[in-house]
Design a protein around this motif. Structure first.
Motif, PDB file in Angstrom:
ATOM      1  N   ASN A 180     -12.519 -10.467  -1.350  1.00 55.78           N
ATOM      2  CA  ASN A 180     -11.219 -10.302  -1.559  1.00 55.78           C
ATOM      3  C   ASN A 180     -10.379  -9.887  -0.449  1.00 55.78           C
ATOM      4  O   ASN A 180     -10.752  -9.678   0.663  1.00 55.78           O
ATOM      5  CB  ASN A 180     -11.354  -9.084  -2.787  1.00 55.78           C
ATOM      6  N   LYS A 181      -9.028  -9.540  -0.820  1.00 51.51           N
ATOM      7  CA  LYS A 181      -8.212  -9.425   0.088  1.00 51.51           C
ATOM      8  C   LYS A 181      -8.213  -8.083   1.215  1.00 51.51           C
ATOM      9  O   LYS A 181      -8.016  -7.925   2.292  1.00 51.51           O
ATOM     10  CB  LYS A 181      -6.711  -9.370  -0.369  1.00 51.51           C
ATOM     11  N   THR A 182      -8.798  -6.952   0.404  1.00 59.53           N
ATOM     12  CA  THR A 182      -9.108  -5.669   1.090  1.00 59.53           C
ATOM     13  C   THR A 182     -10.234  -5.866   2.233  1.00 59.53           C
ATOM     14  O   THR A 182     -10.182  -5.492   3.352  1.00 59.53           O
ATOM     15  CB  THR A 182      -9.544  -4.673   0.186  1.00 59.53           C
ATOM     16  N   ALA A 242     -10.907   5.448   8.423  1.00 61.04           N
ATOM     17  CA  ALA A 242     -10.673   6.829   8.770  1.00 61.04           C
ATOM     18  C   ALA A 242      -9.053   7.234   9.094  1.00 61.04           C
ATOM     19  O   ALA A 242      -8.776   8.235   8.620  1.00 61.04           O
ATOM     20  CB  ALA A 242     -11.680   7.600   9.501  1.00 61.04           C
ATOM     21  N   SER A 243      -8.550   6.192   9.510  1.00 63.48           N
ATOM     22  CA  SER A 243      -7.178   6.382   9.696  1.00 63.48           C
ATOM     23  C   SER A 243      -6.132   6.416   8.478  1.00 63.48           C
ATOM     24  O   SER A 243      -6.362   6.128   7.490  1.00 63.48           O
ATOM     25  CB  SER A 243      -6.560   5.182  10.645  1.00 63.48           C
ATOM     26  N   ASP A 244      -4.992   6.911   8.724  1.00 64.96           N
ATOM     27  CA  ASP A 244      -4.101   7.098   7.683  1.00 64.96           C
ATOM     28  C   ASP A 244      -3.871   5.592   7.010  1.00 64.96           C
ATOM     29  O   ASP A 244      -3.683   5.503   5.964  1.00 64.96           O
ATOM     30  CB  ASP A 244      -2.591   7.499   8.268  1.00 64.96           C
ATOM     31  N   GLU A 245      -3.746   4.765   7.857  1.00 64.04           N
ATOM     32  CA  GLU A 245      -3.441   3.285   7.406  1.00 64.04           C
ATOM     33  C   GLU A 245      -4.498   2.736   6.649  1.00 64.04           C
ATOM     34  O   GLU A 245      -4.152   2.199   5.584  1.00 64.04           O
ATOM     35  CB  GLU A 245      -3.065   2.254   8.766  1.00 64.04           C
ATOM     36  N   GLY A 246      -5.817   3.080   7.131  1.00 64.44           N
ATOM     37  CA  GLY A 246      -6.890   2.321   6.478  1.00 64.44           C
ATOM     38  C   GLY A 246      -7.160   3.236   5.003  1.00 64.44           C
ATOM     39  O   GLY A 246      -7.350   2.468   4.142  1.00 64.44           O
ATOM     40  N   ASN A 247      -6.890   4.357   5.306  1.00 71.29           N
ATOM     41  CA  ASN A 247      -7.107   5.157   3.910  1.00 71.29           C
ATOM     42  C   ASN A 247      -6.255   4.995   2.968  1.00 71.29           C
ATOM     43  O   ASN A 247      -6.825   4.890   1.822  1.00 71.29           O
ATOM     44  CB  ASN A 247      -7.350   6.517   4.291  1.00 71.29           C
ATOM     45  N   MET A 248      -4.903   4.636   3.220  1.00 67.06           N
ATOM     46  CA  MET A 248      -3.802   4.372   2.229  1.00 67.06           C
ATOM     47  C   MET A 248      -4.106   3.178   1.830  1.00 67.06           C
ATOM     48  O   MET A 248      -3.968   3.034   0.636  1.00 67.06           O
ATOM     49  CB  MET A 248      -2.581   4.354   3.045  1.00 67.06           C
ATOM     50  N   TYR A 249      -4.572   2.039   2.470  1.00 63.27           N
ATOM     51  CA  TYR A 249      -4.785   0.918   1.874  1.00 63.27           C
ATOM     52  C   TYR A 249      -6.013   0.885   1.146  1.00 63.27           C
ATOM     53  O   TYR A 249      -6.109   0.307  -0.265  1.00 63.27           O
ATOM     54  CB  TYR A 249      -5.158  -0.119   3.166  1.00 63.27           C
ATOM     55  N   GLU A 250      -7.254   1.605   1.193  1.00 63.26           N
ATOM     56  CA  GLU A 250      -8.096   1.379   0.517  1.00 63.26           C
ATOM     57  C   GLU A 250      -7.894   2.469  -1.012  1.00 63.26           C
ATOM     58  O   GLU A 250      -8.545   2.082  -1.996  1.00 63.26           O
ATOM     59  CB  GLU A 250      -9.431   2.372   1.437  1.00 63.26           C
TER      60      GLU A 250
END
Length: 510
Positions: free
Chosen positions: A66-68, A373-381
């Motif tokens: 999937n896209k994530t 663990a980054s802000d970007e990665g966590n927000m997307y998850e």
């Protein structure tokens, strides 16, 4: 990206974003460049690495193609070969895989016992030795988390899935308080007066004596008495937690104050302030009784005051009675001391992620975890793609897609270095979240790992059975409690307490 599923006879629970809660910075960081972008830029200079993962199945039957998943692969220059394992089989299947010659690079486990076993077998990578290459992962442990996760060798081997530390606090039916002319209690005596009024003064106005202050529910064959924690706290203890006395850990079930708390609850039961069905109700029935106005003063979910309806508490409450309203309460002062607060979940997490020491792609595995663990990665998850999956309205996340679309997109599916966020909740909920964390009791034993933790479950079950018996007892309970303490230590409590104290002393000396 490929996906395989470990075979199992166990039906796993669906773990959705709406059902599992957690902590948050409550800031939109979806476009933050910082360390995540730096890590991504560095990754693109490396050859694409294929990583094998053995992780918890969070969305049964939903593909990880999937896209994530593709987004993570693109950001970290990896290909993810993922085996998902249902929750009931996670650790057994994982140990079989690790015993084979084809070990995964990234794994997930759920118990401290297995973590200890794998570290002693030299299976897990000390993650802290790579923190210099992983600034986001290092930052993930700000606030003392990495100290909680450290073993006696001062190494960190697992990343806990971060969530709310406390979901349950004292809550009171405000409309009932208004009707009986009382305020939110601050002392145990005031709580008793509220409980008496909620039981005997017809707070719901239906002309029937069918309301109670407290109840509880069965879980795993035993009664979960945590809804009564305001009483135990007021007497300076919490069953299932540890109390620090004179520099030593004492099990909360046998600590001073436990007997007095049980006497107080026994009195409440005799005065019919506790729902007699607490010994047979399950968690769903208990929730239903709180929502429908049978129980009005338990330690329970502050979600009932969240207008954004997280986990579906607030809407059913209002549908049943538009005038129903809960208000939060604080720590009750006991007859001899201030209360100690309310139980908090372990910071070691309900699920943990690790990298195997023999991985041929350690740098790539670290890259993946650092990005997530980054802000970007966590927000997307947590929420997916801004503008397509969600938008912001006064800094509150507004979901643009339905729950099934969230699952199909893989949002929240790979919880590897994950911090649950509450950006989608109401301002009221966020205030309650902060308040709850100010009245929690921080277990001094949190973070301690011993070789054999199996006695914790056995002693917990025994405690629940005996405490329930004492609450229901028609006569004095002093002798019953004395016999309970003796049997508690005979059943392994002595060795277990010693092991925990040895671990505590070893950790605090460092």
């Amino acid at each position: 990206m490929s996906k395989k599923k470990a075979q199992s006879m166990t039906v796993a629970s669906v773990l959705t974003l709406a059902m599992i809660t957690g902590c948050s910075s409550n800031n939109d960081t979806s476009s933050s460049p910082s360390a995540a972008s730096t890590s991504t830029a560095a990754a693109t200079k490396q050859p694409t690495a294929t990583l094998k993962l053995a992780v918890l199945e969070t969305y049964p039957g939903v593909t990880l193609d999937n896209k994530t998943t593709h987004y993570i692969e693109e950001k970290t220059n990896t290909k993810l070969d993922i085996t998902v394992i249902p929750s009931g089989d996670l650790e057994n299947k994982l140990q079989v895989m690790l015993a084979s010659g084809d070990k995964p690079d990234i794994i997930q486990l759920s118990t401290d016992t297995l973590e200890m076993k794998l570290t002693k077998s030299n299976v897990l990578l000390p993650l802290n030795t790579y923190f210099d290459k992983a600034p986001n992962l290092k930052k993930f442990g700000d606030g003392g988390l990495w100290d909680i996760m450290k073993h006696n060798d001062n190494n960190v081997y697992t990343i806990p899935i971060r969530g709310s530390a406390i979901d349950n606090i004292p809550i009171y039916r405000k409309d009932w308080l208004d009707k009986v002319g009382l305020k939110v209690p601050t002392t145990l005596d005031e709580y008793y007066a509220v409980a008496d009024a909620f039981t005997n003064k017809d707070p719901d106005g239906n002309g029937k004596k069918d309301t109670y202050a407290l109840s509880a529910y069965t879980a795993g064959g035993n009664v979960d008495l945590s809804s009564m924690d305001m009483v135990f706290s007021a007497f300076g203890t919490l069953p299932g937690n540890w109390i620090l006395q004179d520099g030593k850990l004492v099990p909360g079930a046998v600590a001073p104050g436990a007997l007095d708390a049980l006497k107080f609850l026994n009195k409440m039961y005799k005065e019919k302030m506790i729902d007699p069905e607490f010994i047979t109700d399950n968690a769903a029935r208990f929730k239903d009784k709180v929502i429908k106005g049978t129980v009005g003063a338990p330690v329970y979910r502050y979600f009932l005051m969240d207008t954004s309806n997280i986990n579906n508490y607030y809407t059913p409450l209002k549908q049943n009675n538009p005038n129903a309203e809960f208000v939060e309460g604080g720590i009750l002062k006991g007859p001899k001391q201030n209360g100690i607060g309310y139980r908090m979940l372990t910071q070691r997490g309900w699920l943990k992620t690790a990298i195997t020491k023999d991985s041929k792609n350690i740098d790539a595995a670290i890259r993946v975890l650092d990005f997530l663990a980054s802000d970007e990665g966590n927000m997307y998850e947590n929420y997916g793609e801004k503008g397509k999956d969600y938008t912001l309205d006064n800094n509150i996340v507004k979901q643009l897609i339905k729950d099934e679309e969230i699952k199909a997109a893989g949002i929240g599916q790979l919880k590897l270095a994950f911090n649950f966020m509450y950006n989608h909740t109401s301002q009221r909920f966020q205030e309650l979240y902060k308040f709850a964390h100010t009245i929690g009791y921080r277990n001094p034993a949190d973070g301690l790992v011993i070789d054999d933790n199996s006695k914790a479950t056995e002693l917990g079950q025994f405690t629940s059975q005996q405490f329930t018996k004492m609450i229901l007892n028609e006569g004095p309970i002093d002798d019953l409690f004395k016999d309970f303490v003796t049997e508690f230590y005979k059943r392994g409590g002595t060795d277990y307490t010693k092991a925990m104290n040895d671990a505590y002393l070893a950790k605090t000396k460092k």
